[in-house]
Design a protein around this motif. Sequence first.
Motif, PDB file in Angstrom:
ATOM      1  N   VAL A  62       0.829  -1.213   0.000  1.00  0.00           N
ATOM      2  CA  VAL A  62       0.000   0.000   0.000  1.00  0.00           C
ATOM      3  C   VAL A  62       0.860   1.259   0.000  1.00  0.00           C
ATOM      4  CG1 VAL A  62      -1.690   1.309   1.347  1.00  0.00           C
ATOM      5  CG2 VAL A  62      -1.902  -1.172   1.149  1.00  0.00           C
ATOM      6  N   ASP A  63       2.008   1.196   0.660  1.00  0.00           N
ATOM      7  CA  ASP A  63       2.880   2.374   0.752  1.00  0.00           C
ATOM      8  C   ASP A  63       3.660   2.643  -0.532  1.00  0.00           C
ATOM      9  OD1 ASP A  63       2.148   2.930   3.372  1.00  0.00           O
ATOM     10  OD2 ASP A  63       3.669   1.588   4.202  1.00  0.00           O
ATOM     11  N   PHE A  64       3.555   1.745  -1.505  1.00  0.00           N
ATOM     12  CA  PHE A  64       4.299   1.900  -2.753  1.00  0.00           C
ATOM     13  C   PHE A  64       3.395   2.127  -3.967  1.00  0.00           C
ATOM     14  CE2 PHE A  64       7.431  -0.127  -0.090  1.00  0.00           C
ATOM     15  CZ  PHE A  64       8.651   0.359  -0.539  1.00  0.00           C
ATOM     16  N   ILE A  65       2.092   2.147  -3.779  1.00  0.00           N
ATOM     17  CA  ILE A  65       1.181   2.224  -4.925  1.00  0.00           C
ATOM     18  C   ILE A  65       0.211   3.377  -4.757  1.00  0.00           C
ATOM     19  CG2 ILE A  65      -0.562   1.001  -6.274  1.00  0.00           C
ATOM     20  CD1 ILE A  65       0.703  -1.630  -5.351  1.00  0.00           C
ATOM     21  N   THR A  83      10.166   5.426   2.291  1.00  0.00           N
ATOM     22  CA  THR A  83      11.611   5.738   2.433  1.00  0.00           C
ATOM     23  C   THR A  83      12.482   5.153   1.321  1.00  0.00           C
ATOM     24  OG1 THR A  83      12.280   3.838   3.814  1.00  0.00           O
ATOM     25  CG2 THR A  83      11.335   5.762   4.954  1.00  0.00           C
ATOM     26  N   HIS A  84      11.892   4.650   0.241  1.00  0.00           N
ATOM     27  CA  HIS A  84      12.675   4.076  -0.853  1.00  0.00           C
ATOM     28  C   HIS A  84      12.769   5.007  -2.068  1.00  0.00           C
ATOM     29  CE1 HIS A  84      12.719   0.404   1.420  1.00  0.00           C
ATOM     30  NE2 HIS A  84      13.398  -0.204   0.488  1.00  0.00           N
ATOM     31  N   GLY A  85      12.116   6.161  -1.991  1.00  0.00           N
ATOM     32  CA  GLY A  85      12.262   7.148  -3.061  1.00  0.00           C
ATOM     33  C   GLY A  85      11.475   6.853  -4.322  1.00  0.00           C
ATOM     34  N   ILE A  86      10.441   5.979  -4.234  1.00  0.00           N
ATOM     35  CA  ILE A  86       9.700   5.608  -5.434  1.00  0.00           C
ATOM     36  C   ILE A  86       8.293   5.147  -5.072  1.00  0.00           C
ATOM     37  CG2 ILE A  86      10.457   3.181  -5.398  1.00  0.00           C
ATOM     38  CD1 ILE A  86      10.658   3.343  -8.484  1.00  0.00           C
ATOM     39  N   VAL A  87       7.340   5.406  -5.969  1.00  0.00           N
ATOM     40  CA  VAL A  87       6.015   4.781  -5.915  1.00  0.00           C
ATOM     41  C   VAL A  87       5.670   4.287  -7.310  1.00  0.00           C
ATOM     42  CG1 VAL A  87       5.060   6.068  -3.964  1.00  0.00           C
ATOM     43  CG2 VAL A  87       4.861   7.007  -6.275  1.00  0.00           C
ATOM     44  N   PHE A  88       4.693   3.393  -7.375  1.00  0.00           N
ATOM     45  CA  PHE A  88       4.213   2.866  -8.652  1.00  0.00           C
ATOM     46  C   PHE A  88       2.758   3.275  -8.834  1.00  0.00           C
ATOM     47  CE2 PHE A  88       7.640   0.153  -7.175  1.00  0.00           C
ATOM     48  CZ  PHE A  88       8.492   0.205  -8.263  1.00  0.00           C
ATOM     49  N   ILE A  89       2.407   3.611 -10.056  1.00  0.00           N
ATOM     50  CA  ILE A  89       1.068   4.109 -10.360  1.00  0.00           C
ATOM     51  C   ILE A  89       0.274   3.016 -11.064  1.00  0.00           C
ATOM     52  CG2 ILE A  89      -0.252   5.882 -11.574  1.00  0.00           C
ATOM     53  CD1 ILE A  89       2.183   7.724 -11.320  1.00  0.00           C
ATOM     54  N   ASP A  94      -3.673   1.722 -12.694  1.00  0.00           N
ATOM     55  CA  ASP A  94      -4.933   2.223 -13.247  1.00  0.00           C
ATOM     56  C   ASP A  94      -6.107   1.723 -12.403  1.00  0.00           C
ATOM     57  OD1 ASP A  94      -5.387  -0.426 -13.915  1.00  0.00           O
ATOM     58  OD2 ASP A  94      -5.042  -0.148 -16.066  1.00  0.00           O
ATOM     59  N   LYS A  95      -7.333   1.968 -12.856  1.00  0.00           N
ATOM     60  CA  LYS A  95      -8.511   1.617 -12.059  1.00  0.00           C
ATOM     61  C   LYS A  95      -8.658   0.117 -11.844  1.00  0.00           C
ATOM     62  CE  LYS A  95     -11.560   1.684 -16.112  1.00  0.00           C
ATOM     63  NZ  LYS A  95     -12.779   2.294 -16.704  1.00  0.00           N
ATOM     64  N   ASN A  96      -7.961  -0.677 -12.669  1.00  0.00           N
ATOM     65  CA  ASN A  96      -7.994  -2.131 -12.523  1.00  0.00           C
ATOM     66  C   ASN A  96      -6.820  -2.661 -11.696  1.00  0.00           C
ATOM     67  OD1 ASN A  96     -10.344  -2.490 -14.198  1.00  0.00           O
ATOM     68  ND2 ASN A  96      -9.022  -2.064 -15.977  1.00  0.00           N
ATOM     69  N   GLY A  97      -5.998  -1.730 -11.185  1.00  0.00           N
ATOM     70  CA  GLY A  97      -4.866  -2.136 -10.370  1.00  0.00           C
ATOM     71  C   GLY A  97      -3.647  -2.557 -11.162  1.00  0.00           C
ATOM     72  N   LEU A  98      -3.632  -2.268 -12.463  1.00  0.00           N
ATOM     73  CA  LEU A  98      -2.514  -2.678 -13.309  1.00  0.00           C
ATOM     74  C   LEU A  98      -1.412  -1.614 -13.301  1.00  0.00           C
ATOM     75  CD1 LEU A  98      -4.457  -4.118 -16.390  1.00  0.00           C
ATOM     76  CD2 LEU A  98      -3.829  -5.249 -14.239  1.00  0.00           C
ATOM     77  N   LEU A  99      -0.185  -2.046 -13.288  1.00  0.00           N
ATOM     78  CA  LEU A  99       0.965  -1.132 -13.273  1.00  0.00           C
ATOM     79  C   LEU A  99       1.043  -0.355 -14.584  1.00  0.00           C
ATOM     80  CD1 LEU A  99       3.714  -0.157 -12.080  1.00  0.00           C
ATOM     81  CD2 LEU A  99       4.755  -2.149 -13.191  1.00  0.00           C
ATOM     82  N   ILE A 100       1.068   0.978 -14.488  1.00  0.00           N
ATOM     83  CA  ILE A 100       1.163   1.794 -15.706  1.00  0.00           C
ATOM     84  C   ILE A 100       2.327   2.793 -15.670  1.00  0.00           C
ATOM     85  CG2 ILE A 100      -1.285   1.615 -16.304  1.00  0.00           C
ATOM     86  CD1 ILE A 100      -1.676   4.410 -15.082  1.00  0.00           C
ATOM     87  N   ALA A 101       2.906   3.044 -14.488  1.00  0.00           N
ATOM     88  CA  ALA A 101       3.992   4.028 -14.425  1.00  0.00           C
ATOM     89  C   ALA A 101       4.718   3.911 -13.090  1.00  0.00           C
ATOM     90  CB  ALA A 101       3.450   5.455 -14.597  1.00  0.00           C
ATOM     91  N   SER A 102       5.892   4.518 -13.043  1.00  0.00           N
ATOM     92  CA  SER A 102       6.642   4.639 -11.789  1.00  0.00           C
ATOM     93  C   SER A 102       7.000   6.101 -11.596  1.00  0.00           C
ATOM     94  CB  SER A 102       7.910   3.782 -11.817  1.00  0.00           C
ATOM     95  OG  SER A 102       8.804   4.233 -12.826  1.00  0.00           O
ATOM     96  N   LEU A 103       7.178   6.491 -10.348  1.00  0.00           N
ATOM     97  CA  LEU A 103       7.505   7.882 -10.034  1.00  0.00           C
ATOM     98  C   LEU A 103       8.531   7.901  -8.920  1.00  0.00           C
ATOM     99  CD1 LEU A 103       6.650  10.947 -10.467  1.00  0.00           C
ATOM    100  CD2 LEU A 103       5.222  10.622  -8.444  1.00  0.00           C
ATOM    101  N   THR A 104       9.701   8.483  -9.198  1.00  0.00           N
ATOM    102  CA  THR A 104      10.741   8.610  -8.184  1.00  0.00           C
ATOM    103  C   THR A 104      10.826  10.051  -7.705  1.00  0.00           C
ATOM    104  OG1 THR A 104      12.515   9.150  -9.751  1.00  0.00           O
ATOM    105  CG2 THR A 104      12.063   6.803  -9.361  1.00  0.00           C
ATOM    106  N   ASP A 105      11.539  10.257  -6.580  1.00  0.00           N
ATOM    107  CA  ASP A 105      11.733  11.632  -6.119  1.00  0.00           C
ATOM    108  C   ASP A 105      12.539  12.427  -7.133  1.00  0.00           C
ATOM    109  OD1 ASP A 105      13.987  10.146  -5.577  1.00  0.00           O
ATOM    110  OD2 ASP A 105      14.351  11.004  -3.609  1.00  0.00           O
ATOM    111  N   GLY A 106      13.402  11.746  -7.900  1.00  0.00           N
ATOM    112  CA  GLY A 106      14.141  12.423  -8.971  1.00  0.00           C
ATOM    113  C   GLY A 106      13.222  12.881 -10.094  1.00  0.00           C
TER     114      GLY A 106
END
Length: 351
Positions: free
Chosen positions: A8-11, A29-35, A37-49
């Motif tokens: 939950v903390d990464f999505i 604290t890992h500098g990244i989350v994953f995005i 869609d409405k079906n829960g499928l991975l579509i993107a990643s987002l880092t602090d950079g």
Amino acid sequence: MNSTLSLVDFIVNDTSSLSEAMQKIDRNTHGIVFISDKNGLLIASLTDGDVRRYLLSGGEMNCSAITAANKNPKSTTSLKDAKNLFHKRDFVVIPIVDKKGKIVDLYTGDIKEQKQFRPQLNVPVVINAGGKGSRLYPLTKVLPKPLIPVGDLPIIELIMKSYLYNGCDDFHIIVNYKKELIKTYFKENETQYNICWYDELVPLGTGGGLSLLKNKVNDTFFFANCDVLLDSNYADILKFHKENRNVITMVCAYKNFNIPYGVVEIGKDGIIQEMKEKPLISYLTNTGIYVVEPSVLDDIKDNVPIGFPDIIEYERRIGRKTAVYPVRGNDWMDMGQFPELEKMRHQLLGE
């Protein structure tokens, strides 16, 4: 995945704002989350950079997280493949997805494997340790703020050790209030530090003491207040400063604040234009840590009290380049007030 971490903390979902995504980046604290869609499928990643680059290009924190994200995130369908991919490049987290593309697990590697080599920067460090620390009174009636302990070490030594870890061992310390106590501490310290002392004859604020360093520091230097710690990539900060030819780079931290009330915006005759229930406000706050060019010292009047933000404003007005380097909120620890001091102790020591 490490048992202390939660998926939950990464999505975040594809409707989340950049501010909401940054809250989770701070939390995990890992500098990244994953995005997803409405079906829960991975579509993107987002880092602090990614967030930093987006903001520096003119983006805003209230925009959608997907606008700043990497639309081609790396993923695997097995733990074995995740381990192989993790070690091929400098990844911090590899998502493991099922056949449909939904995240089912994360591989974060072994803690020992995640320790990265830090370039040895060999840059001078100037620390302003001359203030009275009035916000920490009555503690500072006995000890100067730089010697207030956080665990086994005083704050000033923790700051110095963070720079030593990055290869910076040339320290220039500006002192005033209870200066002899500070000097005595280091004189009797088992660890020998390379320190040049600069005595203020009168209080010169957060910036005026730099006038004492004219013709003493002739290279780009880090400048820090003596109540803050930064757990960030010093090499990247310095690289950003030099590549952009700034005279001053201010390190700023993302901060999010939830207003605990419903907020109403009105127009003429009290007409309600918009209502927001407990909105999240995001902003960048000055950490009190900077990268500075030595030419700035020539613009500071001798023995005249001035705040360093006023020096930045002067440099900006005369057309010299000043800029911000954003870092995560959790990368910045401040001990300027009692509640923040306790937060710092908890973050560093788990107390």
